[in-house]
Design an enzyme around this catalytic site. Structure first.
Site, PDB file in Angstrom:
ATOM      1  N   ALA A 162       0.793  -1.205   0.146  1.00  0.00           N
ATOM      2  CA  ALA A 162      -0.085   0.077  -0.113  1.00  0.00           C
ATOM      3  C   ALA A 162       0.911   1.353  -0.189  1.00  0.00           C
ATOM      4  CB  ALA A 162      -0.950  -0.017   1.311  1.00  0.00           C
ATOM      5  N   LYS A 163       0.346   2.154  -0.224  1.00  0.00           N
ATOM      6  CA  LYS A 163       0.930   3.649  -0.084  1.00  0.00           C
ATOM      7  C   LYS A 163      -0.232   4.736   0.189  1.00  0.00           C
ATOM      8  CE  LYS A 163       5.413   5.067   0.127  1.00  0.00           C
ATOM      9  NZ  LYS A 163       6.539   4.084   0.429  1.00  0.00           N
ATOM     10  N   GLY A 164       0.256   5.717   0.968  1.00  0.00           N
ATOM     11  CA  GLY A 164      -0.798   6.921   0.960  1.00  0.00           C
ATOM     12  C   GLY A 164       0.180   7.982   0.913  1.00  0.00           C
TER      13      GLY A 164
END
Ligand code: NAD
Length: 435
Positions: free
Chosen positions: A124-126
Site C-alpha cells: 500500500a501507499k498513502g
C-alpha cells in the site's frame, strides 16, 4: 533516550520528483520491470491483468483549520495495491508532488518488496498533497488526524498498516495511531509501524534499512569473491539510510571514501571516520561545512571508481545519461528507484552487479513487520533479537534472489521481481477469484 518528537526541517526529504518523471512515468517505470518478470514467469493472462491493477484507490479531501483562522482543503490518497498475501503495508508521504499515479506506483512497489523478503503483507501507499515545510506542528497534526479519519475504513492491523515515508515521522505515526484508537475505542498499537519506541515501536527500526543494505552488500561481495575488508564505498545521501549503511559497512571493515547529501559531497581516499561525520550532521543538520576530505559534486560521487556505490538519497539518479560513466563494481540501492528502467540494461552490459531496491532496502519494512508482530503479541524483543532476525531475512532473501538469477540467467532485479511476482501470483491462484 526518549524519542525526539519534533519535526525538524533538516530531516525532511524533498525529493526532486521531476527527475523521477524525467526518463519514465513512475508507474510505467515499475511496470516495465513487472512486465519483463511476468513474461519470464509465463504468467497467465488473467493473473497478469489482476496484478497490473490496484485493488483499491481512495481519494480524500481534508478541510483543515490553519493557524491564521482560514480553512484550507488538502487532497490525499491511500492505495491498496494487492492484499492477497496479508494486510497492506506502506508509508504515508506529505509532499507537494504527491499524485494518485505516484502513490499507486509506490503501492505496487511495496507489494513486490514485501513479497521478495517473504513477509505476510500486501502493498500500500498513502500521500497528502501539502508542503509540510510551511506548516506548523499544529496544522500537521490536524491534517494527519483528518486524513486518518478519512481513510479509517481501510486502516487496521489486519487490513492496512501505514508507516513513515517522505516528510512523515514517528510523531506523525503517533497521531495516526491515536486517531485510529479513538475511533475504535481502545488502544491499537499494531495499526501503524515506525512508532516511537515508548508506544510500541521496535528497537532497531531506525537503522534497519541501512543494516539491510550492509547485509546484502556483504552477500554481494562474497558472491563476487571480493573481501569485505578494505572495500571502497561511496554513499550518496547521508540521512537515515545512508549514514546507517556507511556506519555499519565501516564497522565491517569497508573504507567509506565518499559521502554526500543535498548540500554536496566529500571525497577522502583514506576513508572517512563515519561516526565523526554523523556527529557533524547531528550538530549542523547537513554535511555542509564538514572539513574532512575534498569537495566533489553528487554527480561526481556517483561516477567514482569504487567497489560499492550506495545511492541512498533520491529516485532516478542513475539514468541513461550517466550509466555509461558509473565505475562501481556493485550498486546497493538504498533509495527507492535510484536507477531508471532505461539504465538497467546499460549497467548490466557493463557487468555492474546491482542489488535492486526492492531487496536492498527491504530491511526497513522487515523490522516494521517485526514491530507489528511484537505489537500483536504485546511482547517487545531485545535489539539483538531484532538484528539477528533481520540478518536471517536479508541473507536468505539475497540468496534466494541470487539462486533464481543464476538459474534463469537474469540480473538480480529481474530475479527479485520474478520471485516476488511468483509469490503473489501463487497465493492469488490458490485463493481464486471471489465471485
Ligand atoms: P533522509 O531524509 O533521512 O535522508 C535523505 C538524504 O538524502 C539526506 O542526507 C539528504 O541531504 C540527501 N539528499 C537529498 N537531496 C539530495 C540530492 N539532491 N543529492 C544528494 N543527496 C540528497 O531519508 P532516508 O530515510 O534516508 O531515505 C533515503 C532513501 O531511502 C529514500 O529514497 C527512501 O524512500 C529510501 N528508503 C528509506 C527507508 C527508511 O527506512 N528510511 C526504507 C526504504 C527506502
Amino acid at each position: 533516550m526518549p524519542t525526539d518528537l519534533r519535526l525538524p526541517t533538516h530531516s525532511i526529504v524533498r525529493p526532486d520528483k521531476d527527475r523521477f518523471l524525467n526518463e519514465d512515468n513512475p508507474f510505467e517505470a515499475m511496470m516495465s520491470r513487472f512486465d519483463r518478470a511476468a513474461e519470464l514467469l509465463d504468467l497467465e493472462p488473467g493473473l497478469y491483468k489482476i496484478l497490473r491493477h490496484p485493488e483499491k484507490q481512495l481519494t480524500v479531501s481534508m478541510p483543515v483549520q490553519m493557524d491564521n483562522g482560514e480553512v484550507e482543503v488538502f487532497t490525499g490518497f491511500r492505495v491498496l495495491y494487492n492484499t492477497s498475501r496479508g494486510p497492506a503495508k506502506g508509508g504515508i508521504r506529505f509532499d507537494m508532488q504527491v499524485s494518485l499515479e505516484e502513490v499507486t506506483a509506490l503501492a505496487a512497489w511495496m507489494t513486490w518488496k514485501c513479497a521478495v523478503v517473504n513477509l505476510p503483507f500486501g502493498g500500500a501507499k498513502g500521500g497528502v498533497i501539502c508542503d509540510p515545510l510551511t506548516m506548523s506542528v499544529g496544522e500537521l497534526e490536524r491534517l494527519t488526524r483528518r486524513y486518518t479519519a478519512n481513510i479509517i475504513k481501510t486502516l487496521g492491523p489486519d487490513s492496512d498498516v501505514p508507516a513513515p515515508d517522505v516528510n512523515t515521522n514517528e510523531r506523525v505515526m503517533a497521531w495516526v495511531m491515536d486517531t485510529y484508537s479513538m475511533h475504535v475505542g481502545h488502544t491499537v498499537t499494531g495499526v501503524v509501524t515506525g512508532k516511537p519506541v515508548e508506544m510500541g515501536g521496535s528497537l532497531g527500526r531506525r537503522e534497519a534499512t541501512g543494516r539491510g543494505v550492509m547485509l546484502v552488500t556483504k552477500e554481494a561481495l562474497a558472491h563476487l569473491g571480493m573481501p569485505v575488508a578494505g572495500t571502497t564505498v561511496a554513499v550518496q545521501g547521508f540521512g537515515n539510510v545512508g549514514s546507517a549503511a556507511a556506519r555499519l559497512l565501516a564497522r565491517e571493515g569497508c573504507r567509506i571514501v565518499a559521502i554526500g547529501d543535498r548540500t554536496g559531497a566529500r571525497h577522502d581516499a583514506s576513508g572517512f571516520d563515519v561516526a565523526d561525520a554523523i556527529a557533524w550532521v547531528r550538530r549542523h543538520g547537513t554535511l555542509e561545512g564538514y572539513g574532512r576530505g575534498d569537495p566533489l559534486t553528487n554527480a561526481e560521487l556517483l561516477e567514482l571508481e569504487v567497489d560499492v556505490l550506495v545511492p541512498a538519497a533520491l529516485e532516478s539518479v542513475i539514468t541513461t545519461r550517466n550509466a555509461s560513466r558509473i565505475r562501481a563494481r556493485i550498486i546497493a540501492e538504498g533509495a527507492n528507484g535510484p536507477t531508471t528502467a532505461a539504465a538497467d540494461d546499460l549497467l548490466a552490459e557493463r557487468g555492474i552487479f546491482v542489488v535492486p531496491d526492492i531487496l536492498a532496502n527491504a530491511g526497513g519494512v522487515t523490522v516494521s513487520y517485526f514491530e507489528w508482530v511484537q505489537n500483536r503479541a504485546a511482547f517487545a524483543w531485545p535489539e539483538d533479537v531484532v538484528n539477528d532476525r533481520l540478518r536471517e531475512v536479508m541473507t536468505r532473501s539475497f540468496r534466494e534472489v541470487l539462486a533464481l538469477a543464476l538459474e534463469r540467467s537474469v540480473d538480480l532485479r529481474t530475479a527479485a521481481y520474478m520471485l516476488a511476482i511468483g509469490r503473489v501470483a501463487s497465493v492469488q491462484r490458490l485463493r481464486g477469484i471471489y465471485a
